[in-house]
Design a protein around this motif. Sequence first.
Motif, PDB file in Angstrom:
ATOM      1  N   GLN A  19      -0.970  -3.230  -5.966  1.00 19.58           N
ATOM      2  CA  GLN A  19      -1.184  -1.845  -5.332  1.00 19.58           C
ATOM      3  C   GLN A  19      -1.563  -1.778  -3.883  1.00 19.58           C
ATOM      4  O   GLN A  19      -0.997  -0.964  -3.344  1.00 19.58           O
ATOM      5  CB  GLN A  19      -2.316  -1.332  -6.218  1.00 19.58           C
ATOM      6  N   ARG A  20      -2.313  -2.711  -3.635  1.00 23.34           N
ATOM      7  CA  ARG A  20      -2.440  -2.855  -2.202  1.00 23.34           C
ATOM      8  C   ARG A  20      -1.418  -2.834  -1.193  1.00 23.34           C
ATOM      9  O   ARG A  20      -1.171  -2.162  -0.260  1.00 23.34           O
ATOM     10  CB  ARG A  20      -3.617  -4.027  -1.818  1.00 23.34           C
ATOM     11  N   GLU A  21      -0.480  -3.913  -1.538  1.00 27.16           N
ATOM     12  CA  GLU A  21       0.963  -3.991  -0.979  1.00 27.16           C
ATOM     13  C   GLU A  21       1.638  -2.780  -0.697  1.00 27.16           C
ATOM     14  O   GLU A  21       2.107  -2.613   0.228  1.00 27.16           O
ATOM     15  CB  GLU A  21       1.605  -5.151  -1.698  1.00 27.16           C
ATOM     16  N   LEU A  22       1.850  -2.144  -2.057  1.00 24.08           N
ATOM     17  CA  LEU A  22       2.556  -0.900  -2.100  1.00 24.08           C
ATOM     18  C   LEU A  22       1.935   0.178  -1.224  1.00 24.08           C
ATOM     19  O   LEU A  22       2.684   1.128  -0.588  1.00 24.08           O
ATOM     20  CB  LEU A  22       2.506  -0.222  -3.567  1.00 24.08           C
ATOM     21  N   GLU A  46       2.771  -0.423   2.201  1.00 22.23           N
ATOM     22  CA  GLU A  46       4.384   0.022   2.631  1.00 22.23           C
ATOM     23  C   GLU A  46       4.377   1.499   2.529  1.00 22.23           C
ATOM     24  O   GLU A  46       4.966   1.996   3.626  1.00 22.23           O
ATOM     25  CB  GLU A  46       5.118  -0.439   1.412  1.00 22.23           C
ATOM     26  N   ARG A  47       3.644   2.313   1.737  1.00 23.76           N
ATOM     27  CA  ARG A  47       3.777   3.808   2.086  1.00 23.76           C
ATOM     28  C   ARG A  47       3.151   4.309   3.213  1.00 23.76           C
ATOM     29  O   ARG A  47       3.517   5.363   3.774  1.00 23.76           O
ATOM     30  CB  ARG A  47       2.987   4.323   0.832  1.00 23.76           C
ATOM     31  N   ASN A  48       2.111   3.564   3.619  1.00 29.22           N
ATOM     32  CA  ASN A  48       1.132   3.921   4.840  1.00 29.22           C
ATOM     33  C   ASN A  48       2.393   3.805   6.050  1.00 29.22           C
ATOM     34  O   ASN A  48       2.492   4.760   6.988  1.00 29.22           O
ATOM     35  CB  ASN A  48       0.220   3.291   4.974  1.00 29.22           C
ATOM     36  N   THR A 104       7.431   8.244   9.871  1.00 27.75           N
ATOM     37  CA  THR A 104       7.913   9.548  10.054  1.00 27.75           C
ATOM     38  C   THR A 104       7.016  10.535  10.850  1.00 27.75           C
ATOM     39  O   THR A 104       7.595  11.498  11.596  1.00 27.75           O
ATOM     40  CB  THR A 104       7.902  10.259   8.565  1.00 27.75           C
ATOM     41  N   ALA A 105       5.757  10.113  11.068  1.00 23.62           N
ATOM     42  CA  ALA A 105       5.040  11.027  12.114  1.00 23.62           C
ATOM     43  C   ALA A 105       5.223  10.674  13.516  1.00 23.62           C
ATOM     44  O   ALA A 105       5.213  11.840  14.286  1.00 23.62           O
ATOM     45  CB  ALA A 105       3.732  10.602  11.653  1.00 23.62           C
ATOM     46  N   LYS A 106       5.566   9.516  13.802  1.00 23.10           N
ATOM     47  CA  LYS A 106       6.143   9.293  14.801  1.00 23.10           C
ATOM     48  C   LYS A 106       7.384  10.061  15.152  1.00 23.10           C
ATOM     49  O   LYS A 106       7.433  10.394  16.526  1.00 23.10           O
ATOM     50  CB  LYS A 106       6.391   7.677  15.361  1.00 23.10           C
ATOM     51  N   ALA A 107       8.345   9.976  14.449  1.00 18.02           N
ATOM     52  CA  ALA A 107       9.513  10.660  14.599  1.00 18.02           C
ATOM     53  C   ALA A 107       9.445  12.145  14.805  1.00 18.02           C
ATOM     54  O   ALA A 107       9.950  12.925  15.817  1.00 18.02           O
ATOM     55  CB  ALA A 107      10.491  10.407  13.533  1.00 18.02           C
ATOM     56  N   LYS A 108       8.352  12.429  14.274  1.00 15.34           N
ATOM     57  CA  LYS A 108       8.081  14.139  14.248  1.00 15.34           C
ATOM     58  C   LYS A 108       7.395  14.762  15.664  1.00 15.34           C
ATOM     59  O   LYS A 108       7.691  15.700  16.214  1.00 15.34           O
ATOM     60  CB  LYS A 108       7.239  14.577  13.405  1.00 15.34           C
ATOM     61  N   ASN A 109       6.763  13.676  16.190  1.00 17.85           N
ATOM     62  CA  ASN A 109       5.892  13.716  17.513  1.00 17.85           C
ATOM     63  C   ASN A 109       6.834  13.248  18.557  1.00 17.85           C
ATOM     64  O   ASN A 109       6.260  12.200  19.477  1.00 17.85           O
ATOM     65  CB  ASN A 109       4.430  13.136  17.492  1.00 17.85           C
TER      66      ASN A 109
END
Length: 61
Positions: free
Chosen positions: A6-9, A12-14, A20-25
């Motif tokens: 779970q921690r590893e997943l 990865e999600r984070n 995606t946040a960097k791409a938006k900004n």
Amino acid sequence: MTRGNQRELARERNMKKQQTAKAKNKEDGLTYEQRKQRDADIMRQKQQKKEQAQQAQPAKS
């Protein structure tokens, strides 16, 4: 280690979320003052549109 992977997943999600946040900004290459001026111009245009729309509508009592 009862959590399994779970921690590893979650990591990865984070990472995906941050990418995606960097791409938006995207950096537009403007200085703070230029960005402030651009935003002020946009707000003035919106305000003028709103005032024109109010003038076009008949006054309600």
